[in-house]
Design an enzyme around this catalytic site. Sequence first.
Site, PDB file in Angstrom:
ATOM      1  CD  GLU A   1      -2.311  -1.225   2.909  1.00  0.00           C
ATOM      2  OE1 GLU A   1      -2.266  -0.191   3.612  1.00  0.00           O
ATOM      3  OE2 GLU A   1      -2.854  -2.282   3.278  1.00  0.00           O
TER       4      GLU A   1
ATOM      5  CE  LYS B   1       5.201   5.123   7.039  1.00  0.00           C
ATOM      6  NZ  LYS B   1       4.792   6.444   7.516  1.00  0.00           N
TER       7      LYS B   1
ATOM      8  CG  ASP C   1       3.845  12.753   4.833  1.00  0.00           C
ATOM      9  OD1 ASP C   1       3.814  12.448   6.038  1.00  0.00           O
ATOM     10  OD2 ASP C   1       4.677  13.534   4.340  1.00  0.00           O
TER      11      ASP C   1
ATOM     12  CE1 TYR D   1      -3.257   2.868   8.330  1.00  0.00           C
ATOM     13  CE2 TYR D   1      -3.487   4.594   6.672  1.00  0.00           C
ATOM     14  CZ  TYR D   1      -3.088   4.186   7.929  1.00  0.00           C
ATOM     15  OH  TYR D   1      -2.518   5.086   8.777  1.00  0.00           O
TER      16      TYR D   1
ATOM     17  CE  LYS E   1       9.111   6.915   6.677  1.00  0.00           C
ATOM     18  NZ  LYS E   1       9.790   7.724   7.653  1.00  0.00           N
TER      19      LYS E   1
ATOM     20  CB  CYS F   1      18.762  45.844   5.671  1.00  0.00           C
ATOM     21  SG  CYS F   1      17.101  45.430   5.116  1.00  0.00           S
TER      22      CYS F   1
ATOM     23  CB  CYS G   1      15.602  49.652   5.344  1.00  0.00           C
ATOM     24  SG  CYS G   1      16.514  48.921   6.724  1.00  0.00           S
TER      25      CYS G   1
ATOM     26  CB  CYS H   1      17.059  44.228   8.866  1.00  0.00           C
ATOM     27  SG  CYS H   1      16.678  45.985   8.802  1.00  0.00           S
TER      28      CYS H   1
ATOM     29  CB  CYS I   1      13.469  47.572   7.794  1.00  0.00           C
ATOM     30  SG  CYS I   1      13.707  46.520   6.346  1.00  0.00           S
TER      31      CYS I   1
HETATM   32  S1  IVH Z   1      -0.494   0.354   8.792  1.00  0.00           S
HETATM   33  C1  IVH Z   1       0.464  -2.017  12.305  1.00  0.00           C
HETATM   34  N1  IVH Z   1      -0.722   1.423   6.436  1.00  0.00           N
HETATM   35  O1  IVH Z   1       2.293   5.177   9.156  1.00  0.00           O
HETATM   36  C2  IVH Z   1       0.142  -1.242  11.119  1.00  0.00           C
HETATM   37  N2  IVH Z   1       0.095   2.769   8.213  1.00  0.00           N
HETATM   38  O2  IVH Z   1       4.501   4.171  11.102  1.00  0.00           O
HETATM   39  C3  IVH Z   1       0.425   0.191  11.297  1.00  0.00           C
HETATM   40  N3  IVH Z   1       0.581   5.089   7.561  1.00  0.00           N
HETATM   41  O3  IVH Z   1       0.961   5.982  12.183  1.00  0.00           O
HETATM   42  C4  IVH Z   1      -0.222   1.073  10.362  1.00  0.00           C
HETATM   43  N4  IVH Z   1       0.010   4.879   5.456  1.00  0.00           N
HETATM   44  O4  IVH Z   1      -0.405   6.764  10.322  1.00  0.00           O
HETATM   45  C5  IVH Z   1      -0.355   1.617   7.714  1.00  0.00           C
HETATM   46  N5  IVH Z   1      -0.986   2.254   4.294  1.00  0.00           N
HETATM   47  C6  IVH Z   1      -0.645   2.442   5.568  1.00  0.00           C
HETATM   48  C7  IVH Z   1      -0.177   3.683   6.032  1.00  0.00           C
HETATM   49  C8  IVH Z   1       0.188   3.811   7.372  1.00  0.00           C
HETATM   50  C9  IVH Z   1       0.454   5.708   6.384  1.00  0.00           C
HETATM   51  C10 IVH Z   1       1.071   5.727   8.813  1.00  0.00           C
HETATM   52  C11 IVH Z   1       0.175   5.520   9.991  1.00  0.00           C
HETATM   53  C12 IVH Z   1       1.056   5.087  11.108  1.00  0.00           C
HETATM   54  C13 IVH Z   1       2.413   5.160  10.538  1.00  0.00           C
HETATM   55  C14 IVH Z   1       3.152   3.921  10.998  1.00  0.00           C
END
Ligand code: IVH
Length: 670
Positions: free
Chosen positions: A117, A119, A121, A229, A317, A411, A414, A429, A434
Amino acid sequence: MDIRAARREIGRLRAEIERHNWRYHVLDDPEISDAGYDRLMRRLLDLEREHPSLVTPDSPTQRVGAAPLEEFVHVTHAVPMLSLANATDEEEMREFDRRLKRFLKLPEEGAIEYVAEPKFDGVGVELVYENGALSVGSTRGDGVTGEDVTSNLRTIRGVPLRLRGKKVPRRLEVRGEVYMDIGDFDRLNRERGERGEPLFANPRNAAAGSLRQLDPSITAGRPLRIFLYSPGRIEGAAIGSQWEFLRRLPEWGLRVNRHVRRCGGIREAIDYHREMEARRGSLPYEIDGVVIKVDRFALQERLGVISRSPRWAIACKFPPRQETTKVLDIVAQVGRTGALTPVAVLDPVRIGGVEVRRATLHNQGEVDRKDVRVGDTVVVQRAGDVIPEVVKVVTAARPPGTGPYRLPAKCPVCGADVERPEGEAVSRCTGISCPARLKETIRHFASRRAMDIDGLGERIIDRLVERGLVRSVADLYRLKEDDLLSLDRMAEKSAGNLIAAIDRSRKATLDRLIFALGIRHVGEHVAKVLARRFGTFEAIQEAGEEELTAVREVGPRIARSIATFFRQKANLAAIERLREGGVTCAPAAGDATGALAGRTFVFTGSLERLTREEAARLVEGAGGRASGSVSRKTDYVVAGADPGSKYAKAKGLGVKIIAEEEFLRLLGRR
Ligand code: IVH
């Protein structure tokens, strides 16, 4: 319409609206126009208004409207919300797979099935549905307890207030991520900028800030979205795997990201990681990696948890998004507080779908450390943040004849001196007028603990500066009621009040005026110390660095800052104009904590270092009283050369007589 017919019609409308919500937010496949949707909502609102007894909390009309909270209530998650271990490259992903096989005693050639999946943000949240109705929504918090943000989560259209379908679990805890699309985030920030509100640094901060509002009506105005998720505790539904879980969620009306994938082994998961990295820039939201999860729940259970992370999942990551380009120029940008930021002007380059023309170099120290020069080829990165930054120089590509960059000593806006105190990162500054920092200067000058000009709020300051009516704080004392009335939306009464407040501030105490000037490192306390020790504005202004440093509580850093401030021609001009504007500044109000608090002084004879007037002001500044005649209540008589009759009287009454030196010592000046 009678109530039975209304109930039927309301039920029908709700179901239809919910279905459109689902098609729009979950399936991403709307069936009607926005106008058509609005018509349905209006019709439902009208009917509910006619029949208030039929309004229920799960009606789509009830998303907003909960009253603001005093504070968030903490909730404990039934199943802790774990965090994820990281893999930084493909080898670590393979190692993860091998580790699991060893643990499960599976042959190395066999394959574990995974779900991969994105991840996201954003902000981790949990939704709890009881018998199909949303009961609690909370933030992840520290994983064990989070904050109850139910009223805020209800305002997100992608969060169903009631699960869809006939067969819903008795209890469903489901976890996911609240986030903001990049486009929505840019729009929100643009609007905030126009209103003079502080900007969010990135979409994640914007989502977090929006979700943590005590007033749900504010959250309702923010473009938040959600992906679900992960399961918490589920009662009344048998689900055997993550993949099955992800397939059930949309049937219940819960939104799942469409890039999730089932992978037959780690090799496919690695391919997925590569694909998503390539696709990352074209997604409308930020992702910072992918998450690989063992698919079968039975296997997950056997694998268990180590140190708050499941053994069965890993976050892979992405490296931050970087590009190389050329530095065409380096300029110094002066911010609202007077801070100078070196900014690299770049040969425009696209990074993650956005054209980047400038990148921050943060401060002189960073420039030195990276040795960035005009003409250099540099690596630039957008790390999920809005402001791109220069990561490093490709030194091999440096053309001949370049030199290190230094922020200007004056600056660029000014012309005042730029100061960077030792040990500090930021250069600033020092010009009080200014234009780059004028609004902020005035805001501080007028603030309650400074000159306390009631009614001079940010809006009015903006307009005064933008109309050119105020170019320095001294101009405030030249404002006429007519000037204020010429600003739009200024009523006569408030204009009059503001003029009166400005007038009152002419007699602010010396310490307030000193503080109001916004001299770096001169806070309220130091301003009081200075007022007490020197007594007059002129004395402070004329004191050199050395004399200032001699004062207890004034270190070299403060002394240098004050001296630099009073060296600036523009600052002296502004001060002169303040004086012309009638700012007299009374001695600091009798201060019960002053060095001379509660003591009465009488002066006789001619003093060597001070005029009588200055001496009296010093006494008052230090919380004492200066009197013209000696009595039993006199604590000290300060005797200069050729003392008169007061000296004799003091002797007769047994009042303590001291010399000028001793007096200065009492003040802590010698
Ligand atoms: S699973 C045990 N799935 O990542 C499973 N987490 O470091 C834990 N996050 O705080 C979560 N996308 O907020 C999972 N597809 C995804 C995610 C996800 C983002 C975040 C989540 C969690 C952090 C875990």
